[in-house]
Design a protein around this motif. Sequence first.
Motif, mmCIF file in Angstrom:
data_model
loop_
_atom_site.group_PDB
_atom_site.id
_atom_site.type_symbol
_atom_site.label_atom_id
_atom_site.label_comp_id
_atom_site.label_asym_id
_atom_site.label_seq_id
_atom_site.Cartn_x
_atom_site.Cartn_y
_atom_site.Cartn_z
ATOM 1 N N GLY A 65 9.757 -5.176 4.547
ATOM 2 C CA GLY A 65 10.425 -4.094 5.252
ATOM 3 C C GLY A 65 9.730 -3.666 6.529
ATOM 4 N N GLY A 66 8.686 -4.388 6.929
ATOM 5 C CA GLY A 66 7.973 -4.036 8.157
ATOM 6 C C GLY A 66 6.974 -5.117 8.512
ATOM 7 N N LEU A 67 6.260 -4.903 9.609
ATOM 8 C CA LEU A 67 5.230 -5.821 10.071
ATOM 9 C C LEU A 67 3.856 -5.246 9.755
ATOM 10 C CD1 LEU A 67 6.687 -6.620 13.621
ATOM 11 C CD2 LEU A 67 7.133 -7.825 11.476
ATOM 12 N N GLU A 68 2.924 -6.108 9.413
ATOM 13 C CA GLU A 68 1.555 -5.663 9.178
ATOM 14 C C GLU A 68 1.041 -4.965 10.443
ATOM 15 O OE1 GLU A 68 -1.405 -5.086 6.430
ATOM 16 O OE2 GLU A 68 0.530 -6.083 6.158
ATOM 17 N N SER A 119 8.848 -13.349 21.378
ATOM 18 C CA SER A 119 8.040 -13.673 20.199
ATOM 19 C C SER A 119 8.018 -12.513 19.205
ATOM 20 C CB SER A 119 6.620 -14.015 20.636
ATOM 21 O OG SER A 119 5.771 -14.164 19.530
ATOM 22 N N LEU A 120 7.832 -11.294 19.710
ATOM 23 C CA LEU A 120 7.794 -10.122 18.829
ATOM 24 C C LEU A 120 9.163 -9.849 18.223
ATOM 25 C CD1 LEU A 120 5.500 -7.829 21.011
ATOM 26 C CD2 LEU A 120 4.896 -8.963 18.863
ATOM 27 N N GLY A 121 10.230 -10.139 18.975
ATOM 28 C CA GLY A 121 11.568 -9.986 18.419
ATOM 29 C C GLY A 121 11.805 -10.943 17.268
ATOM 30 N N ALA A 122 11.386 -12.200 17.439
ATOM 31 C CA ALA A 122 11.516 -13.176 16.355
ATOM 32 C C ALA A 122 10.688 -12.760 15.148
ATOM 33 C CB ALA A 122 11.084 -14.554 16.855
ATOM 34 N N LEU A 123 9.501 -12.226 15.403
ATOM 35 C CA LEU A 123 8.642 -11.749 14.318
ATOM 36 C C LEU A 123 9.342 -10.665 13.507
ATOM 37 C CD1 LEU A 123 5.645 -11.969 13.250
ATOM 38 C CD2 LEU A 123 5.153 -10.011 14.700
ATOM 39 N N THR A 124 10.022 -9.754 14.196
ATOM 40 C CA THR A 124 10.728 -8.668 13.517
ATOM 41 C C THR A 124 11.909 -9.185 12.715
ATOM 42 O OG1 THR A 124 10.100 -7.189 15.338
ATOM 43 C CG2 THR A 124 11.849 -6.430 13.867
ATOM 44 N N LEU A 125 12.685 -10.080 13.302
ATOM 45 C CA LEU A 125 13.852 -10.622 12.607
ATOM 46 C C LEU A 125 13.454 -11.345 11.323
ATOM 47 C CD1 LEU A 125 16.091 -12.073 15.477
ATOM 48 C CD2 LEU A 125 16.590 -10.121 14.010
ATOM 49 N N VAL A 126 12.375 -12.098 11.395
ATOM 50 C CA VAL A 126 11.990 -12.920 10.246
ATOM 51 C C VAL A 126 11.284 -12.090 9.181
ATOM 52 C CG1 VAL A 126 10.554 -14.865 9.497
ATOM 53 C CG2 VAL A 126 11.882 -15.031 11.612
ATOM 54 N N PHE A 127 10.269 -11.334 9.567
ATOM 55 C CA PHE A 127 9.401 -10.717 8.567
ATOM 56 C C PHE A 127 9.784 -9.285 8.209
ATOM 57 C CE2 PHE A 127 6.891 -14.178 10.289
ATOM 58 C CZ PHE A 127 6.440 -14.771 9.122
ATOM 59 N N GLN A 128 10.542 -8.610 9.045
ATOM 60 C CA GLN A 128 11.020 -7.282 8.668
ATOM 61 C C GLN A 128 12.448 -7.348 8.141
ATOM 62 O OE1 GLN A 128 10.120 -3.806 11.167
ATOM 63 N NE2 GLN A 128 12.283 -3.261 11.114
ATOM 64 N N ASP A 129 13.318 -8.035 8.879
ATOM 65 C CA ASP A 129 14.719 -8.109 8.471
ATOM 66 C C ASP A 129 14.988 -9.211 7.460
ATOM 67 O OD1 ASP A 129 15.046 -6.064 10.254
ATOM 68 O OD2 ASP A 129 15.782 -7.337 11.882
ATOM 69 N N GLY A 130 14.050 -10.155 7.298
ATOM 70 C CA GLY A 130 14.157 -11.129 6.217
ATOM 71 C C GLY A 130 14.891 -12.411 6.544
ATOM 72 N N TYR A 131 15.234 -12.658 7.812
ATOM 73 C CA TYR A 131 15.896 -13.919 8.147
ATOM 74 C C TYR A 131 14.956 -15.093 7.882
ATOM 75 C CZ TYR A 131 19.592 -11.244 10.450
ATOM 76 O OH TYR A 131 20.630 -10.385 10.711
ATOM 77 N N LYS A 191 0.875 -16.155 7.973
ATOM 78 C CA LYS A 191 2.223 -16.664 8.224
ATOM 79 C C LYS A 191 2.856 -15.936 9.408
ATOM 80 C CE LYS A 191 4.458 -17.576 4.454
ATOM 81 N NZ LYS A 191 4.581 -19.057 4.395
ATOM 82 N N GLN A 192 2.693 -14.625 9.484
ATOM 83 C CA GLN A 192 3.246 -13.860 10.598
ATOM 84 C C GLN A 192 2.633 -14.301 11.922
ATOM 85 O OE1 GLN A 192 2.948 -9.636 9.925
ATOM 86 N NE2 GLN A 192 4.276 -9.659 8.140
#
Length: 750
Positions: free
Chosen positions: A588-591, A565-577, A665-666
């Motif tokens: 560019g990062g997670l809250e 779940s945290l990996g998906a969070l990073t891909l979507v909201f930090q990396d922009g997928y 959303k996150q």
Amino acid sequence: MRNAPTAAGDPAVPGRLAALGRFCFRHRRWVLGLWAVVLVVGVLIGGRVFEGTVAGASSATAEADRGNAVVAATDPARGTVTAVVDGKADGKADGKPVDDPAVRAAVTKATADLAALPGVSSALDAYGTGPAPAALRSADGTASLVTVRMADTSTSAQADAVTQRLAALNGEAGAHVTVGGDLVLQDEVKKQTEQDTRFGEMVTLPLTLIVMVLVFGGLAAASLPVIGAVASVGGALLAMFGFSRIMDIDTSVLPIATVLGLGLSIDYALLMVNRFREERGHGAGIAAAVERTAATAGRTVAFSGLTVAVALSGLFVFTSPVLGAVAAAGVSVVVIAVAAALTLIPALLGFAGSRIKAPAAPVPDEGFFSRTVRRVRKRAVPVALACVALLMAAGAPFLHADMRNSGAAVLPASSAGRQVADAVDQRFPQAAAAPITVVVEGGAPVAQAYADDVVAKLPGVAGVRAVTPVSASVSTVDVLVHGDPQGHQAKQVVQELRADRGGLKTYVTGGAASVVDFKDELMSRGPWALGLVAVGTLVLLFLMTGSVVMPVKALLMNLLSLGASLGALTLVFQDGYFSGLLGFSPTGGLETFIPVLVFAFAFGLSMDYEVFLLARIKELRDKGHSCTRAVELGVQRSGRIITSAALLMVIVFAGFALGDMLMVKQMGIALAVAVAVDATLVRCLLVPAAMSLFGEFNWWAPAPLRRLHRRFGLSEHVELPTVGAAPVPVPVPAPRPVARDLVGSAQSAQ
């Protein structure tokens, strides 16, 4: 009356939860009336909870917040209202510049009017002299700022009057005006959060009703979980309104707590209604079915609520007011969701039970889930390795996750407050907040010497923008850094400034410093929080299963699904997928606090499904089935309800993820992924594979712990009297721990 048969002639079921269900059935009008009062009061009074929230609650222990408090105490102010006066109206190149006489006259008149308004401490524009007005002029000379500082004693109405006067500038003399500032931002965050919460409820409730109609095959049964969820939300709003009166509740807490309460109340009501239908299918009358449901499914609900509450209680370890508020609100909504399932649902079943269709036949012992388990058992090693490898690969992106305070970026791009904040950062760099601000307890000469001797010599420092005296005894030093204002370089400068204070009493503040403070708290208190949650979970699962192996396995498997779940969070909201599809711009990062909340919430929800599955497997094991057969039958008989509950949870979380607030959303995306992964890959593949590999060792425990479990465990299930049999005396049980009486025999539910 305790041992008397029910109205239909069926014998009474022993236990306090059965008695509670019996009471709520017999007094269903009073119970329904009480919950109606809770709902109405919750909507009328609790609906005002958004008014009492604060955007960005501060901590008394974080250095950045303590520094801000020193400045606020020395020079108190409620906040600022800022307007961008853009000569390029609507972006047109032929707009009038800042120095146009008509624009200048309109702005200076508005500034004079603003300075005379009540509650205004000061009003500045770009047409004065000195460094301050110069910072309010864009480099290309096409735009300027008007900043209004509100006094500490000013009211919201006075701030609204300032906003209205600035908005009146719009269109005057060809200028385009956008009004923002921190006060406007705070107001917009509250309004957007409330709007997203209402939108999430409006989207998810009809969709969950449709899914439950398909699950139960009728509207009567499907409507009860929705009614229970609505009542739970009313109670949750009332509870959070009460909390907002005794503690600072960050605005972001409300949708997070609401989505948890909504999802849990639907899941718990689903479990209760499903068990009621099963009991009716076995021939029980309505009263007896309600009683038996409360005694069995009610225990699972209580035990599940306890595990979720334990997971959320780990947040109390942190000093962050946001995490503490989430813990308090989260535990309260869990209690309310459990209370609704144990009291309101039995009462509603009393009204609608005759219209709920009973299943034509019990769940077959052979089906999709049992066949899946057998296929997995034949290839247990490769399936387990593949699942572990896939989950670890999915969680790998979180290793490069970067936490940050998004500021105005949590709002949608259409927000006026965000537009002003973006314009200030891009076009007015001298007026923008410095990446790092050092609060110095000393006059301006002392602060200037500190800036020259310490700050300017640090690697990574791009320069000192200004030394500003706040009072005779407090000054601030604005520090510029190379690169990302909240990147690695900026955080390194924060650490160096705190390591060398030049013999002065200083406080390093700013966005980068706040992130450093939060990370430091995670490092110091995170292990304690994790230990509390782990120990509490291991103890609860041991009391339910009597094994030390299965609780450890459950803990490890939950961590794997959380990583995904945290990996998906990073891909979507930090990396922009998929950012375009989801309608947001990556920051560019997670809250900062989102990963911690995802861990606590997703861990609790994963344990929720762990209880559902292990309870059924343990029940079958206690009835004499082999470990292999117990797993097959347990997954077969609980697979449908777990899948249905997970689908409903995903709908709830996805509905909230459709909102515009970035934090909401996150959370929505992360929890939807966590539930989907846990209910499919983990429960249907990894758990059966692991249990097949361990075999009888699944149930192992040292002899002293086995004796402890025999005395205090939650393993003995409720002996339900045969439907239609003559009533038998029910012996009064010996005193025993309350937790055992409430949640014992969780495995007999469903």
